[in-house]
Design a protein around this motif. Sequence first.
Motif, PDB file in Angstrom:
ATOM      1  N   ARG A 168       3.021  -8.893  59.544  1.00 29.98           N
ATOM      2  CA  ARG A 168       3.582  -7.646  60.078  1.00 29.98           C
ATOM      3  C   ARG A 168       3.751  -6.610  58.981  1.00 29.98           C
ATOM      4  O   ARG A 168       3.457  -5.430  59.160  1.00 29.98           O
ATOM      5  CB  ARG A 168       4.923  -7.922  60.749  1.00 29.98           C
ATOM      6  CG  ARG A 168       4.806  -8.673  62.039  1.00 29.98           C
ATOM      7  CD  ARG A 168       6.167  -8.821  62.706  1.00 29.98           C
ATOM      8  NE  ARG A 168       6.078  -9.731  63.830  1.00 29.98           N
ATOM      9  CZ  ARG A 168       6.728 -10.890  63.924  1.00 29.98           C
ATOM     10  NH1 ARG A 168       7.540 -11.287  62.961  1.00 29.98           N
ATOM     11  NH2 ARG A 168       6.562 -11.654  64.987  1.00 29.98           N
ATOM     12  N   GLN A 169       4.251  -7.059  57.825  1.00 26.02           N
ATOM     13  CA  GLN A 169       4.460  -6.132  56.702  1.00 26.02           C
ATOM     14  C   GLN A 169       3.123  -5.566  56.226  1.00 26.02           C
ATOM     15  O   GLN A 169       3.003  -4.367  55.958  1.00 26.02           O
ATOM     16  CB  GLN A 169       5.176  -6.855  55.547  1.00 26.02           C
ATOM     17  CG  GLN A 169       5.461  -5.985  54.354  1.00 26.02           C
ATOM     18  CD  GLN A 169       6.428  -4.860  54.669  1.00 26.02           C
ATOM     19  OE1 GLN A 169       7.274  -4.963  55.553  1.00 26.02           O
ATOM     20  NE2 GLN A 169       6.297  -3.757  53.958  1.00 26.02           N
ATOM     21  N   SER A 170       2.134  -6.416  56.147  1.00 26.38           N
ATOM     22  CA  SER A 170       0.806  -5.963  55.748  1.00 26.38           C
ATOM     23  C   SER A 170       0.262  -4.942  56.734  1.00 26.38           C
ATOM     24  O   SER A 170      -0.331  -3.921  56.343  1.00 26.38           O
ATOM     25  CB  SER A 170      -0.129  -7.162  55.650  1.00 26.38           C
ATOM     26  OG  SER A 170      -1.428  -6.748  55.341  1.00 26.38           O
ATOM     27  N   ALA A 171       0.466  -5.164  58.021  1.00 22.27           N
ATOM     28  CA  ALA A 171       0.003  -4.226  59.045  1.00 22.27           C
ATOM     29  C   ALA A 171       0.743  -2.893  58.927  1.00 22.27           C
ATOM     30  O   ALA A 171       0.140  -1.821  59.066  1.00 22.27           O
ATOM     31  CB  ALA A 171       0.210  -4.825  60.433  1.00 22.27           C
ATOM     32  N   ARG A 172       2.068  -2.936  58.644  1.00 17.24           N
ATOM     33  CA  ARG A 172       2.834  -1.689  58.463  1.00 17.24           C
ATOM     34  C   ARG A 172       2.287  -0.898  57.279  1.00 17.24           C
ATOM     35  O   ARG A 172       2.102   0.325  57.355  1.00 17.24           O
ATOM     36  CB  ARG A 172       4.316  -2.008  58.241  1.00 17.24           C
ATOM     37  CG  ARG A 172       5.090  -2.282  59.509  1.00 17.24           C
ATOM     38  CD  ARG A 172       6.589  -2.303  59.238  1.00 17.24           C
ATOM     39  NE  ARG A 172       7.010  -3.460  58.470  1.00 17.24           N
ATOM     40  CZ  ARG A 172       7.386  -4.624  58.997  1.00 17.24           C
ATOM     41  NH1 ARG A 172       7.407  -4.800  60.304  1.00 17.24           N
ATOM     42  NH2 ARG A 172       7.759  -5.618  58.221  1.00 17.24           N
ATOM     43  N   GLU A 173       2.026  -1.599  56.175  1.00 25.64           N
ATOM     44  CA  GLU A 173       1.501  -0.923  54.988  1.00 25.64           C
ATOM     45  C   GLU A 173       0.122  -0.328  55.256  1.00 25.64           C
ATOM     46  O   GLU A 173      -0.187   0.774  54.816  1.00 25.64           O
ATOM     47  CB  GLU A 173       1.451  -1.896  53.812  1.00 25.64           C
ATOM     48  CG  GLU A 173       2.818  -2.287  53.299  1.00 25.64           C
ATOM     49  CD  GLU A 173       2.769  -3.429  52.304  1.00 25.64           C
ATOM     50  OE1 GLU A 173       1.660  -3.915  51.992  1.00 25.64           O
ATOM     51  OE2 GLU A 173       3.850  -3.843  51.836  1.00 25.64           O
ATOM     52  N   CYS A 174      -0.689  -1.049  55.984  1.00 21.55           N
ATOM     53  CA  CYS A 174      -2.032  -0.567  56.324  1.00 21.55           C
ATOM     54  C   CYS A 174      -1.942   0.702  57.163  1.00 21.55           C
ATOM     55  O   CYS A 174      -2.663   1.678  56.932  1.00 21.55           O
ATOM     56  CB  CYS A 174      -2.798  -1.655  57.070  1.00 21.55           C
ATOM     57  SG  CYS A 174      -4.468  -1.185  57.542  1.00 21.55           S
TER      58      CYS A 174
END
Length: 120
Positions: free
Chosen positions: A34-40
């Motif tokens: 989820r964090q990776s998706a937010r950063e993306c």
Amino acid sequence: MDDSKVGGGKVKKPGKRGRKPAKIDLKAKLERSRQSARECRARKKLRYQYLEELVSSRERAICALREELEMYKQWCMAMDQGKIPSEIKALLTGEEQNKSQQNSTRHSKPGKPEPNSNSW
């Protein structure tokens, strides 16, 4: 012939090759995803903002160049009709004044003689 032996005398081990999957906490893995998706998404948003600003600045530059081109076209049409636009007169007189000022400052400076002068 034994099936567990492969060419070269090596013994084939039963099971899968590679690293064994580590027992990772599923919740932690989902949170990292989820964090990776937010950063993306944040990077994507910044990239789109940058591109939009770039496009708008280029569009403004294009409009300015089109206006300048239209002005030059009008000047050319006026000169074809035998009229000299006041802007061109101003440019020409401004250049003549600049040249005369440069020449006057060149002649008034003491010191080295000019290379074109015939003082020998």
